[in-house]
Design an enzyme around this catalytic site. Structure first.
Site, short mmCIF file in Angstrom:
data_model
loop_
_atom_site.label_atom_id
_atom_site.label_comp_id
_atom_site.label_asym_id
_atom_site.label_seq_id
_atom_site.Cartn_x
_atom_site.Cartn_y
_atom_site.Cartn_z
N ASP A 132 -44.90 -28.71 2.68
CA ASP A 132 -46.08 -28.10 2.07
C ASP A 132 -46.96 -29.17 1.40
O ASP A 132 -47.68 -28.88 0.46
CB ASP A 132 -45.68 -27.03 1.07
CG ASP A 132 -44.90 -27.58 -0.12
OD1 ASP A 132 -44.24 -28.62 0.03
OD2 ASP A 132 -44.95 -26.96 -1.19
N ASN A 148 -40.43 -19.30 0.98
CA ASN A 148 -39.54 -19.50 2.13
C ASN A 148 -38.18 -18.86 1.88
O ASN A 148 -37.62 -18.22 2.77
CB ASN A 148 -39.34 -21.00 2.39
CG ASN A 148 -40.17 -21.51 3.54
OD1 ASN A 148 -40.74 -20.76 4.31
ND2 ASN A 148 -40.23 -22.82 3.66
N HIS A 194 -38.64 -18.38 6.78
CA HIS A 194 -39.47 -19.48 7.28
C HIS A 194 -40.63 -19.01 8.15
O HIS A 194 -41.66 -19.69 8.21
CB HIS A 194 -38.61 -20.49 8.03
CG HIS A 194 -37.69 -21.25 7.12
ND1 HIS A 194 -38.09 -22.34 6.39
CD2 HIS A 194 -36.38 -21.04 6.79
CE1 HIS A 194 -37.09 -22.78 5.66
NE2 HIS A 194 -36.04 -22.00 5.88
N ASP A 236 -44.19 -20.36 7.46
CA ASP A 236 -45.01 -21.03 8.48
C ASP A 236 -46.40 -20.38 8.57
O ASP A 236 -47.41 -21.08 8.66
CB ASP A 236 -44.34 -20.96 9.85
CG ASP A 236 -43.16 -21.93 9.97
OD1 ASP A 236 -42.96 -22.76 9.07
OD2 ASP A 236 -42.43 -21.83 10.99
N ASP A 260 -49.95 -30.35 -3.00
CA ASP A 260 -48.64 -29.74 -2.79
C ASP A 260 -48.74 -28.28 -3.23
O ASP A 260 -49.30 -27.99 -4.30
CB ASP A 260 -47.61 -30.50 -3.64
CG ASP A 260 -46.20 -30.05 -3.40
OD1 ASP A 260 -45.61 -30.51 -2.41
OD2 ASP A 260 -45.68 -29.23 -4.19
#
Length: 157
Positions: A79, A44, A49, A53, A36
């Site tokens: 994630d 973010n 975003h 991404d 993670d």
């Protein structure tokens, strides 16, 4: 149809459905890792975003390059990632986790922003940590959250 079912459209990695299928077949011959990203939500929230991404894409590339043919990487969602690493390669799990941390922690330049990210990783090994897949998943997940807790508290007195 295969790609739609088993490939994550953003990163090109295998997805959760592929993980579920593969893990059932190979959990006895693989070391299982759950990963993670640390601080991903904050990135973010701050940069949007689109940057998030791009970060996921770059992290996926680094992971794929690092793991190469020693195993398979899956994006489980958001994630979160999982790795099934071939036991045949006799990899020390602690060395593997430290090397993965170092590779992911190298700064990235995305959209003129220097991003610093790290990764928390937990693992399990059959049969030491369990005899069935569900036990191995629980142990890897537990160790990942322990690593995340230690990471978040590393600078606190």
């Amino acid at each position: 149809m295969y790609e739609l079912s088993y490939i994550d459209s953003l990163t090109g990695l295998y997805n959760r459905r592929a993980f579920d299928k593969d893990a059932k077949k190979s959990f006895k011959s693989s070391n299982l890792f759950f990963c993670d990203l640390n601080g991903f939500k904050k990135i973010n929230d701050i940069y949007g975003h689109e940057v998030g991404d791009q970060l996921l894409i770059e992290v996926s590339k680094r992971m794929r390059s690092f793991i190469d043919s020693k195993g398979t990487i899956y994006r489980l969602g958001g994630d979160e990632f999982s790795i099934l690493l071939n036991k045949n390669d006799n990899v020390d799990v602690h060395v593997f986790i430290n090397e993965l941390f170092e590779i992911i922690s190298e700064s990235l330049l995305i959209s003129d922003v220097v991003i610093h990210i790290s990764i928390s990783t937990g693992y399990s090994v059959y049969p030491v940590d369990g005899l069935i897949l569900e036990d191995l998943i629980r142990m890897a997940d537990k160790r990942m959250y322990q690593a995340k807790f230690q990471y978040k508290n590393r600078n606190k007195v």
